[in-house]
Design a protein around this motif. Structure first.
Motif, PDB file in Angstrom:
ATOM      1  N   PRO A 178      44.540  -4.072  35.177  1.00  0.00           N
ATOM      2  CA  PRO A 178      44.396  -3.117  34.157  1.00  0.00           C
ATOM      3  C   PRO A 178      44.974  -1.661  34.181  1.00  0.00           C
ATOM      4  CG  PRO A 178      42.338  -3.084  35.486  1.00  0.00           C
ATOM      5  CD  PRO A 178      43.539  -4.004  36.192  1.00  0.00           C
ATOM      6  N   VAL A 179      46.165  -1.313  33.475  1.00  0.00           N
ATOM      7  CA  VAL A 179      46.729   0.131  33.387  1.00  0.00           C
ATOM      8  C   VAL A 179      46.219   0.859  32.431  1.00  0.00           C
ATOM      9  CG1 VAL A 179      48.987   1.124  33.462  1.00  0.00           C
ATOM     10  CG2 VAL A 179      48.893  -1.049  34.299  1.00  0.00           C
TER      11      VAL A 179
ATOM     12  N   MET B 228      44.030  -3.067  42.679  1.00  0.00           N
ATOM     13  CA  MET B 228      45.080  -3.675  42.400  1.00  0.00           C
ATOM     14  C   MET B 228      45.780  -4.811  43.344  1.00  0.00           C
ATOM     15  SD  MET B 228      46.153  -2.752  39.173  1.00  0.00           S
ATOM     16  CE  MET B 228      45.763  -1.928  37.911  1.00  0.00           C
TER      17      MET B 228
ATOM     18  N   ASN C 177      50.726   8.318  34.134  1.00  0.00           N
ATOM     19  CA  ASN C 177      50.216   9.387  34.848  1.00  0.00           C
ATOM     20  C   ASN C 177      50.671   9.391  36.150  1.00  0.00           C
ATOM     21  OD1 ASN C 177      48.409   8.194  32.540  1.00  0.00           O
ATOM     22  ND2 ASN C 177      47.476  10.061  32.670  1.00  0.00           N
TER      23      ASN C 177
ATOM     24  N   ARG D 290      50.252  10.411  40.182  1.00  0.00           N
ATOM     25  CA  ARG D 290      49.375  10.876  41.233  1.00  0.00           C
ATOM     26  C   ARG D 290      50.090  11.173  42.560  1.00  0.00           C
ATOM     27  NH1 ARG D 290      46.757  11.517  37.559  1.00  0.00           N
ATOM     28  NH2 ARG D 290      44.621  11.009  37.165  1.00  0.00           N
TER      29      ARG D 290
ATOM     30  N   VAL E 266      36.023   8.989  39.220  1.00  0.00           N
ATOM     31  CA  VAL E 266      36.008   9.519  37.944  1.00  0.00           C
ATOM     32  C   VAL E 266      35.655   8.651  36.700  1.00  0.00           C
ATOM     33  CG1 VAL E 266      37.747  10.803  36.415  1.00  0.00           C
ATOM     34  CG2 VAL E 266      38.246  10.975  38.609  1.00  0.00           C
ATOM     35  N   ASP E 267      35.715   7.380  36.730  1.00  0.00           N
ATOM     36  CA  ASP E 267      35.285   6.775  35.620  1.00  0.00           C
ATOM     37  C   ASP E 267      33.816   6.580  35.573  1.00  0.00           C
ATOM     38  OD1 ASP E 267      37.983   5.934  34.604  1.00  0.00           O
ATOM     39  OD2 ASP E 267      38.059   4.296  36.187  1.00  0.00           O
TER      40      ASP E 267
ATOM     41  N   TYR F 118      48.805  15.334  38.815  1.00  0.00           N
ATOM     42  CA  TYR F 118      48.685  15.917  39.952  1.00  0.00           C
ATOM     43  C   TYR F 118      49.757  16.174  40.906  1.00  0.00           C
ATOM     44  CZ  TYR F 118      43.869  14.365  38.614  1.00  0.00           C
ATOM     45  OH  TYR F 118      42.694  14.119  38.206  1.00  0.00           O
TER      46      TYR F 118
ATOM     47  N   LYS G 266      39.031   1.609  43.055  1.00  0.00           N
ATOM     48  CA  LYS G 266      40.068   2.647  42.984  1.00  0.00           C
ATOM     49  C   LYS G 266      41.350   2.020  42.890  1.00  0.00           C
ATOM     50  CE  LYS G 266      37.174   6.301  43.712  1.00  0.00           C
ATOM     51  NZ  LYS G 266      36.706   6.863  44.855  1.00  0.00           N
TER      52      LYS G 266
ATOM     53  N   TRP H 174      50.006  10.680  46.383  1.00  0.00           N
ATOM     54  CA  TRP H 174      49.472   9.780  47.259  1.00  0.00           C
ATOM     55  C   TRP H 174      49.465  10.275  49.085  1.00  0.00           C
ATOM     56  CZ3 TRP H 174      45.796   6.374  45.250  1.00  0.00           C
ATOM     57  CH2 TRP H 174      46.156   6.107  44.148  1.00  0.00           C
TER      58      TRP H 174
ATOM     59  N   ASN I 167      51.934   5.651  37.874  1.00  0.00           N
ATOM     60  CA  ASN I 167      50.938   4.476  38.083  1.00  0.00           C
ATOM     61  C   ASN I 167      51.445   3.282  38.004  1.00  0.00           C
ATOM     62  OD1 ASN I 167      48.712   6.202  38.717  1.00  0.00           O
ATOM     63  ND2 ASN I 167      47.991   6.122  36.565  1.00  0.00           N
TER      64      ASN I 167
ATOM     65  N   ASN J 269      45.305  12.218  46.214  1.00  0.00           N
ATOM     66  CA  ASN J 269      44.642  10.838  46.279  1.00  0.00           C
ATOM     67  C   ASN J 269      45.143  10.290  47.696  1.00  0.00           C
ATOM     68  OD1 ASN J 269      44.972  11.519  43.367  1.00  0.00           O
ATOM     69  ND2 ASN J 269      44.169   9.292  43.167  1.00  0.00           N
TER      70      ASN J 269
ATOM     71  N   HIS K 266      41.871  11.974  30.643  1.00  0.00           N
ATOM     72  CA  HIS K 266      42.536  11.390  31.814  1.00  0.00           C
ATOM     73  C   HIS K 266      43.736  12.314  32.395  1.00  0.00           C
ATOM     74  CE1 HIS K 266      45.141   7.695  33.385  1.00  0.00           C
ATOM     75  NE2 HIS K 266      44.902   8.530  34.459  1.00  0.00           N
TER      76      HIS K 266
ATOM     77  N   GLU L 245      41.921  17.751  42.141  1.00  0.00           N
ATOM     78  CA  GLU L 245      41.193  17.581  40.666  1.00  0.00           C
ATOM     79  C   GLU L 245      40.677  18.963  39.847  1.00  0.00           C
ATOM     80  OE1 GLU L 245      39.933  13.588  39.529  1.00  0.00           O
ATOM     81  OE2 GLU L 245      40.742  12.770  41.210  1.00  0.00           O
TER      82      GLU L 245
ATOM     83  N   ARG M 281      41.790   6.507  29.873  1.00  0.00           N
ATOM     84  CA  ARG M 281      40.381   7.095  30.306  1.00  0.00           C
ATOM     85  C   ARG M 281      40.434   8.237  29.426  1.00  0.00           C
ATOM     86  NH1 ARG M 281      41.015   8.914  36.627  1.00  0.00           N
ATOM     87  NH2 ARG M 281      40.004   6.916  36.943  1.00  0.00           N
TER      88      ARG M 281
HETATM   89  P1  TYD Z   1      41.755   6.319  40.909  1.00  0.00           P
HETATM   90  O1  TYD Z   1      42.010   5.690  42.009  1.00  0.00           O
HETATM   91  O2  TYD Z   1      40.486   6.098  40.192  1.00  0.00           O
HETATM   92  O3  TYD Z   1      41.912   7.894  41.437  1.00  0.00           O
HETATM   93  P2  TYD Z   1      41.969   9.390  40.325  1.00  0.00           P
HETATM   94  O4  TYD Z   1      41.393   9.019  38.959  1.00  0.00           O
HETATM   95  O5  TYD Z   1      40.940  10.069  41.268  1.00  0.00           O
HETATM   96  O6  TYD Z   1      43.057   9.877  40.324  1.00  0.00           O
HETATM   97  O7  TYD Z   1      43.143   6.348  39.871  1.00  0.00           O
HETATM   98  C1  TYD Z   1      44.183   6.423  40.157  1.00  0.00           C
HETATM   99  C2  TYD Z   1      45.246   6.430  38.665  1.00  0.00           C
HETATM  100  O8  TYD Z   1      45.167   5.116  38.497  1.00  0.00           O
HETATM  101  C3  TYD Z   1      44.562   7.112  37.680  1.00  0.00           C
HETATM  102  O9  TYD Z   1      45.638   7.877  36.860  1.00  0.00           O
HETATM  103  C4  TYD Z   1      43.948   6.186  36.744  1.00  0.00           C
HETATM  104  C5  TYD Z   1      44.739   5.146  37.175  1.00  0.00           C
HETATM  105  N1  TYD Z   1      43.882   3.914  36.959  1.00  0.00           N
HETATM  106  C6  TYD Z   1      44.362   2.567  36.212  1.00  0.00           C
HETATM  107  O10 TYD Z   1      45.562   2.801  35.393  1.00  0.00           O
HETATM  108  N2  TYD Z   1      43.682   1.453  36.303  1.00  0.00           N
HETATM  109  C7  TYD Z   1      42.794   1.214  37.035  1.00  0.00           C
HETATM  110  O11 TYD Z   1      42.179   0.101  36.978  1.00  0.00           O
HETATM  111  C8  TYD Z   1      42.318   2.353  37.842  1.00  0.00           C
HETATM  112  C9  TYD Z   1      40.797   2.044  38.640  1.00  0.00           C
HETATM  113  C10 TYD Z   1      42.816   3.592  37.887  1.00  0.00           C
END
Ligand code: TYD
Ligand code: NAD
Length: 363
Positions: free
Chosen positions: A223-224, A212, A230, A232, A96-97, A306, A207, A234, A267, A197, A302, A145, A299
Motif C-alpha cells: 500500500p502506497v 514492505m 512523499n 523521507r 503517525v497513522d 523531510y 512502519k 533515512w 517512497n 526516519n 501527510h 517531524e 494519509r
Molecule cells: P512511516 O514508516 O509510517 O514513517 P513516518 O510517517 O513517521 O515518516 O511512513 C514513511 C512514509 O511511507 C510516509 O510518507 C508514509 C508512507 N507509507 C506508505 O506509503 N504506506 C504505508 O503502508 C506506510 C506504513 C507508510
C-alpha cells in the motif's frame, strides 16, 4: 566528557531503544555502567528483542522494569532504587497513522509521560540548596517531524521553527518544549536530539520498510499512500544511536542536535529498490511484486518532505555515519528474512499472550 553510570532508558523494548541498549552493552567498551530499561510493553514494545542480553547481562549491567512513564510513584522509586544519573528517553507512541486514529494515548505518553519523567528527574537530582546536580543528564529523543513539512528544497536545522502537523508530531513538539523549559526554568541538565526516519532490525512491522519487506515476501499488496512521491530521509538505527551516545558523552548541556541520514528517497522509489533487493535475496519474481503495488487513499495531513541538516553534530561533536544506505538496507532485509520467529510471535498473538502471563494486561 561525562561519566555515565546508571542509565534509565525509557522505551528500551521498542525499535530504537532496544538497538541502543545493544549498542552500549555489545559494542561500546567505553560504557561500563548499568542500564535500567523502563518499558510499558505496549503493542510496540517487545522484550524478546533483548532476551539474549538479559541472559548475558541481566541483574548486573542490565535490568528490566515493566511500567508506565506516566506513573509518578513508580518512576520516583526507580530513580531511588538504581541511583539513576542519566535518562535516555525513547518511550513514546510513535506511529503517525495511529495518532490520527486515536490521539489520546499520544498526548498521555508523549506529553504527560515526558513531563512526569522530567519532574521526577528534577526531584531526584535536587540538592540541599535547591540547585540541581551537574553530574547528571536527561537526554530526550525527538523527531524531525516537529519541524513540519518542507517544499522541494531546504533542510531543517536546529533553529528551524516548530510547525508540527499530526497529533504525533504535535505531542513530540510539546515534549521538546517541556524539556527545554525544564532546563531554562529549573536548570535541569538536558540535551535533545531530533532525528529523521530510522530503519534497521527490530522495527515493528507497521512502519514503511519492515511492512514492505514482509509484504513482498508474502506476496501481499504493497500500500502506497497518495501519489507515493512523499520524501523521507533515512538513517540506519545504529548510526542514529551512535549519535545519541556521542551527545551523552560530549554534547553541550542545554543544546539540541539534529541527526540525519542525508539520504532522501521518494517512497515509491524506495519501494522499487526494496522490491529488487528482497526479490533477489528471497528468490522471488520482482515483476510479480511490482504488480501488487496499490496506491491507496493518502494519509490526512501527510507531510510532503523531510530533510535534516545535521552539520552541527558533525562539526561540533565529530559524529559521522558508518552505514551507507545500500549496506543498511541489505542488513535490514537479511534480518527480517532470518528472524521470522520474531515477526511471527508478534503477528500470531503468541508474544502478546506471553506478556500478559508474565507482566499482566498490556495497555
Ligand atoms: P512511516 O514508516 O509510517 O514513517 P513516518 O510517517 O513517521 O515518516 O511512513 C514513511 C512514509 O511511507 C510516509 O510518507 C508514509 C508512507 N507509507 C506508505 O506509503 N504506506 C504505508 O503502508 C506506510 C506504513 C507508510
Ligand atoms: P517504538 O514505537 O518502536 O517503541 C516505543 C517503545 O516505548 C515501546 O517499547 C513501548 O512499549 C514503549 N512505551 C510506549 N508508551 C510507554 C509508556 N507510557 N511507558 C513506558 N514505555 C512506553 O518507537 P521507536 O521507533 O523506537 O521510537 C523511539 C523514539 O524515537 C520515540 O520517541 C520516537 O518519537 C523517536 N523517533 C523515532 C523515529 C523512527 O523513525 N522510528 C525517528 C525519529 C524519532
Amino acid at each position: 566528557m561525562r561519566n555515565l553510570k546508571n542509565i534509565l532508558v525509557t522505551g528500551g523494548a521498542g525499535f530504537i531503544g532496544c538497538n541502543f541498549i545493544r549498542l552500549l552493552l555489545e559494542q561500546e567498551p567505553a560504557f561500563t555502567g548499568r542500564i535500567i530499561n523502563l518499558d510499558a510493553l505496549t503493542y510496540a514494545g517487545n522484550i524478546a528483542s533483548l532476551a539474549d542480553l538479559a541472559g548475558q547481562f541481566g541483574g548486573t549491567r542490565y535490568c528490566f522494569e515493566h511500567g508506565d512513564i506516566c506513573d509518578r510513584g513508580f518512576v520516583d522509586a526507580l530513580f531511588k532504587k538504581y541511583g539513576v544519573d542519566t535518562v535516555v528517553h525513547f518511550a513514546a507512541e510513535s506511529h503517525v497513522d495511529r495518532s490520527i486514529y486515536g490521539p489520546e494515548t499520544f498526548i498521555k505518553t508523549n506529553v504527560m509521560g515526558t513531563f512526569t519523567l522530567l519532574d521526577a528527574a528534577r526531584n531526584a537530582w535536587k540538592q540541599g540548596d535547591g540547585s540541581i546536580r551537574d553530574d547528571v543528564l536527561f537526554h530526550h529523543i525527538s523527531t524531525d517531524e516537529v519541524y513540519g513539512s518542507l517544499g522541494e528544497t531546504g533542510a531543517f536545522s536546529e533553529t528551524s521553527p516548530y510547525d508540527p502537523r499530526s497529533p504525533y508530531s504535535a505531542g513530540k513538539a510539546s515534549s521538546d518544549h517541556l524539556v527545554m523549559a525544564y532546563h531554562h526554568t529549573y536548570g535541569l541538565p538536558i540535551t535533545l536530539s531530533n532525528c529523521s526516519n530510522n530503519y534497521g532490525p527490530y522495527q515493528f512491522p507497521e512502519k514503511l520498510i519492515p511492512l514492505m519487506i514482509l509484504n513482498i515476501v508474502e506476496g501481499k499488496p504493497l500500500p502506497v499512500y497518495g501519489d507515493g512521491r512523499n520524501i523521507r530521509d533515512w538513517v540506519y538505527v545504529e548510526d542514529h544511536n551512535r549519535g545519541v551516545w556521542t551527545i551523552l558523552h560530549t554534547g553541550v548541556t542545554g543544546e539540541k542536535y539534529n541527526i540525519g541520514g542525508e539520504n532522501e528517497w521518494e517512497n515509491i522509489r524506495l519501494l522499487h529498490t526494496l522490491i529488487d533487493l528482497v526479490s533477489k535475496k528471497a528468490g522471488l519474481d520482482p515483476e510479480k511484486a511490482r504488480g501488487t503495488i496499490t496506491f491507496v487513499k493518502d494519509r490526512p495531513g501527510h507531510d510532503r518532505r523531510y530533510a535534516i541538516d545535521c552539520s552541527k553534530i558533525k562539526r561540533e561533536l565529530g559524529w559521522t555515519r558508518k552505514v551507507g544506505f545500500e549496506e543498511g538496507l541489505a542488513k535490514t532485509v537479511d534480518w527480517y528474512l532470518a528472524n521470522t520467529s520474531w515477526v511471527d510471535g508478534i503477528r500470531s498473538g503468541e508474544y502478546q499472550r506471553w506478556v500478559e502471563q508474565n507482566y499482566g494486561e498490556r495497555r
